[in-house]
Scaffold this motif. Structure first.
Motif, PDB file in Angstrom:
ATOM      1  N   ASP A 152       0.916  -1.294   0.137  1.00  0.00           N
ATOM      2  CA  ASP A 152       0.030   0.034   0.144  1.00  0.00           C
ATOM      3  C   ASP A 152       0.792   1.278   0.004  1.00  0.00           C
ATOM      4  N   ALA A 153       2.115   1.410   0.832  1.00  0.00           N
ATOM      5  CA  ALA A 153       2.848   2.377   0.921  1.00  0.00           C
ATOM      6  C   ALA A 153       3.604   2.767  -0.520  1.00  0.00           C
ATOM      7  N   MET A 154       3.998   1.674  -1.049  1.00  0.00           N
ATOM      8  CA  MET A 154       4.682   1.675  -2.406  1.00  0.00           C
ATOM      9  C   MET A 154       3.842   2.265  -3.384  1.00  0.00           C
ATOM     10  N   LEU A 155       2.347   1.812  -3.243  1.00  0.00           N
ATOM     11  CA  LEU A 155       1.628   2.368  -4.427  1.00  0.00           C
ATOM     12  C   LEU A 155       1.222   3.636  -4.212  1.00  0.00           C
ATOM     13  N   ALA A 156       1.203   4.294  -2.798  1.00  0.00           N
ATOM     14  CA  ALA A 156       0.963   5.430  -2.441  1.00  0.00           C
ATOM     15  C   ALA A 156       2.039   6.608  -3.117  1.00  0.00           C
ATOM     16  N   LEU A 157       3.244   6.055  -2.886  1.00  0.00           N
ATOM     17  CA  LEU A 157       4.317   6.828  -3.392  1.00  0.00           C
ATOM     18  C   LEU A 157       4.870   7.050  -4.747  1.00  0.00           C
ATOM     19  N   THR A 158       4.330   5.984  -5.497  1.00  0.00           N
ATOM     20  CA  THR A 158       4.493   5.888  -7.054  1.00  0.00           C
ATOM     21  C   THR A 158       4.047   6.729  -7.766  1.00  0.00           C
ATOM     22  N   PRO A 159       4.622   7.602  -8.745  1.00  0.00           N
ATOM     23  CA  PRO A 159       4.064   8.376  -9.721  1.00  0.00           C
ATOM     24  C   PRO A 159       3.563   7.791 -10.741  1.00  0.00           C
ATOM     25  N   ARG A 160       2.348   8.213 -11.161  1.00  0.00           N
ATOM     26  CA  ARG A 160       1.497   7.824 -11.974  1.00  0.00           C
ATOM     27  C   ARG A 160       2.548   7.472 -13.378  1.00  0.00           C
ATOM     28  N   GLY A 161       2.224   5.966 -13.770  1.00  0.00           N
ATOM     29  CA  GLY A 161       3.032   5.480 -15.138  1.00  0.00           C
ATOM     30  C   GLY A 161       4.190   5.073 -14.705  1.00  0.00           C
ATOM     31  N   ALA A 162       4.887   5.174 -13.235  1.00  0.00           N
ATOM     32  CA  ALA A 162       6.119   4.692 -13.312  1.00  0.00           C
ATOM     33  C   ALA A 162       6.179   3.554 -12.328  1.00  0.00           C
ATOM     34  N   HIS A 163       4.946   2.543 -12.096  1.00  0.00           N
ATOM     35  CA  HIS A 163       5.062   1.530 -11.431  1.00  0.00           C
ATOM     36  C   HIS A 163       6.120   0.316 -12.127  1.00  0.00           C
ATOM     37  N   LEU A 164       6.281   0.372 -13.173  1.00  0.00           N
ATOM     38  CA  LEU A 164       7.228  -0.676 -13.585  1.00  0.00           C
ATOM     39  C   LEU A 164       8.818  -0.231 -13.353  1.00  0.00           C
ATOM     40  N   GLU A 165       8.956   0.915 -13.694  1.00  0.00           N
ATOM     41  CA  GLU A 165      10.271   1.535 -13.618  1.00  0.00           C
ATOM     42  C   GLU A 165      10.707   1.596 -11.978  1.00  0.00           C
ATOM     43  N   LEU A 166       9.905   1.987 -11.148  1.00  0.00           N
ATOM     44  CA  LEU A 166      10.332   1.995  -9.655  1.00  0.00           C
ATOM     45  C   LEU A 166      10.534   0.482  -9.250  1.00  0.00           C
ATOM     46  N   HIS A 167       9.607  -0.389  -9.636  1.00  0.00           N
ATOM     47  CA  HIS A 167       9.937  -1.793  -9.287  1.00  0.00           C
ATOM     48  C   HIS A 167      11.228  -2.381  -9.744  1.00  0.00           C
ATOM     49  N   VAL A 168      11.361  -2.207 -11.273  1.00  0.00           N
ATOM     50  CA  VAL A 168      12.725  -2.743 -11.711  1.00  0.00           C
ATOM     51  C   VAL A 168      13.839  -2.325 -11.297  1.00  0.00           C
ATOM     52  N   ASN A 169      13.886  -0.870 -10.922  1.00  0.00           N
ATOM     53  CA  ASN A 169      15.371  -0.271 -10.923  1.00  0.00           C
ATOM     54  C   ASN A 169      15.507  -0.209  -9.194  1.00  0.00           C
ATOM     55  N   LEU A 170      14.399  -0.558  -8.315  1.00  0.00           N
ATOM     56  CA  LEU A 170      14.697  -0.891  -6.895  1.00  0.00           C
ATOM     57  C   LEU A 170      15.372  -2.444  -6.880  1.00  0.00           C
ATOM     58  N   LEU A 171      14.793  -3.228  -7.790  1.00  0.00           N
ATOM     59  CA  LEU A 171      15.327  -4.764  -7.512  1.00  0.00           C
ATOM     60  C   LEU A 171      16.612  -4.629  -8.215  1.00  0.00           C
ATOM     61  N   ARG A 172      17.058  -3.952  -9.314  1.00  0.00           N
ATOM     62  CA  ARG A 172      18.295  -3.897  -9.601  1.00  0.00           C
ATOM     63  C   ARG A 172      19.042  -3.372  -8.800  1.00  0.00           C
ATOM     64  N   HIS A 173      18.835  -2.332  -8.032  1.00  0.00           N
ATOM     65  CA  HIS A 173      19.841  -1.597  -7.124  1.00  0.00           C
ATOM     66  C   HIS A 173      19.843  -2.556  -5.985  1.00  0.00           C
ATOM     67  N   GLY A 174      18.979  -3.397  -5.463  1.00  0.00           N
ATOM     68  CA  GLY A 174      19.311  -4.269  -4.247  1.00  0.00           C
ATOM     69  C   GLY A 174      20.131  -5.369  -4.743  1.00  0.00           C
ATOM     70  N   ARG A 175      20.064  -5.847  -6.197  1.00  0.00           N
ATOM     71  CA  ARG A 175      20.897  -6.649  -6.514  1.00  0.00           C
ATOM     72  C   ARG A 175      22.362  -6.542  -6.879  1.00  0.00           C
ATOM     73  N   ARG A 176      22.455  -5.225  -7.264  1.00  0.00           N
ATOM     74  CA  ARG A 176      23.654  -4.799  -7.721  1.00  0.00           C
ATOM     75  C   ARG A 176      24.836  -3.902  -6.649  1.00  0.00           C
ATOM     76  N   LEU A 177      24.109  -3.306  -5.681  1.00  0.00           N
ATOM     77  CA  LEU A 177      24.719  -2.431  -4.564  1.00  0.00           C
ATOM     78  C   LEU A 177      24.076  -2.571  -3.411  1.00  0.00           C
ATOM     79  N   CYS A 178      22.939  -2.547  -3.089  1.00  0.00           N
ATOM     80  CA  CYS A 178      22.127  -2.419  -1.877  1.00  0.00           C
ATOM     81  C   CYS A 178      21.923  -3.933  -1.278  1.00  0.00           C
ATOM     82  N   HIS A 179      23.059  -4.823  -1.024  1.00  0.00           N
ATOM     83  CA  HIS A 179      23.045  -6.105  -0.852  1.00  0.00           C
ATOM     84  C   HIS A 179      22.557  -6.328   0.780  1.00  0.00           C
ATOM     85  N   ALA A 180      21.996  -7.261   0.941  1.00  0.00           N
ATOM     86  CA  ALA A 180      21.634  -7.591   2.433  1.00  0.00           C
ATOM     87  C   ALA A 180      22.570  -7.434   3.550  1.00  0.00           C
ATOM     88  N   ARG A 181      23.728  -7.912   3.433  1.00  0.00           N
ATOM     89  CA  ARG A 181      24.517  -8.177   4.476  1.00  0.00           C
ATOM     90  C   ARG A 181      25.696  -7.033   4.499  1.00  0.00           C
TER      91      ARG A 181
END
Length: 202
Positions: A152-181
């Motif tokens: 619900d929070a992600m939907l509320a803050l996502t600009p109109r039409g940017a849902h795919l872009e936000l999801h994919v780029n946060l995913l890429r960032h988590g995999r490439r740089l913002c690692h868990a440990r």
């Protein structure tokens, strides 16, 4: 930094639903191998639904957790009834489609969002472990928030039409740089603005 992803809606909601179930607790390669083996061995979703459980388990074994996933996939397909078709979801409001999907056995908000976003291009944002980790560290999500609250929070803050872009780029960032440990904060283009919520001080 990552550019704007281009992925036209593919219009195959049932394929996306099964693919997302297979993606749980594994990587993309193993997920894809499991999916392709399942389709090669059993073909139509009606055959997957009606097959002996051992056949489905064997086909999807490369994806990991094959016993649990085979039970879930067959339960979903049986719950859909006849015909095995979800194309009608493209014609109804997002909330109605989401409610229908999450009423299926073992289908949560993330899986439903994947179906709606990738199959139909509808405005929903799947929040997986990478997206939730990055968004929490950026201060966009409350630490410890549950799945419903995060979506619900992600939907509320996502600009109109940017849902795919936000999801994919946060995913890429988590995999490439913002690692868990060991996040690579020194190489992160967002480091100056990131409050680093929950990131251990090194």
């Amino acid at each position: 930094h990552y550019g704007r992803p281009v992925a036209a809606p593919h219009g195959r909601p049932l394929d996306e639903l099964v693919l997302t179930v297979l993606s749980q607790s594994t990587n993309d390669r193993n997920r894809d191998v499991a999916y392709l083996r399942l389709r090669a061995r059993l073909g139509a979703w009606e055959r997957v639904r009606d097959a002996p459980p051992a056949e489905v388990e064997s086909a999807i074994q490369p994806g990991g957790l094959h016993r649990q996933k085979s039970v879930r996939i067959q339960a979903i397909l049986r719950a859909l009834g006849e015909p095995l078709d979800l194309a009608w979801l493209a014609q109804v409001p997002v909330i109605e489609g989401r409610d229908h999907l999450t009423a299926l056995p073992g289908v949560g908000r993330k899986t439903a969002a994947c179906v709606l976003l990738f199959a139909f291009g509808q405005p929903d944002v799947p929040v997986d472990t990478h997206v939730s980790r990055v968004a929490t560290r950026l201060g966009l999500l409350r630490p410890g928030a549950g799945s419903e609250e995060m979506h619900d929070a992600m939907l509320a803050l996502t600009p109109r039409g940017a849902h795919l872009e936000l999801h994919v780029n946060l995913l890429r960032h988590g995999r490439r740089l913002c690692h868990a440990r060991h996040p690579s904060c020194e190489a992160c283009p967002l480091s100056r603005a990131c409050p680093r919520v929950g990131v251990p001080v090194r």
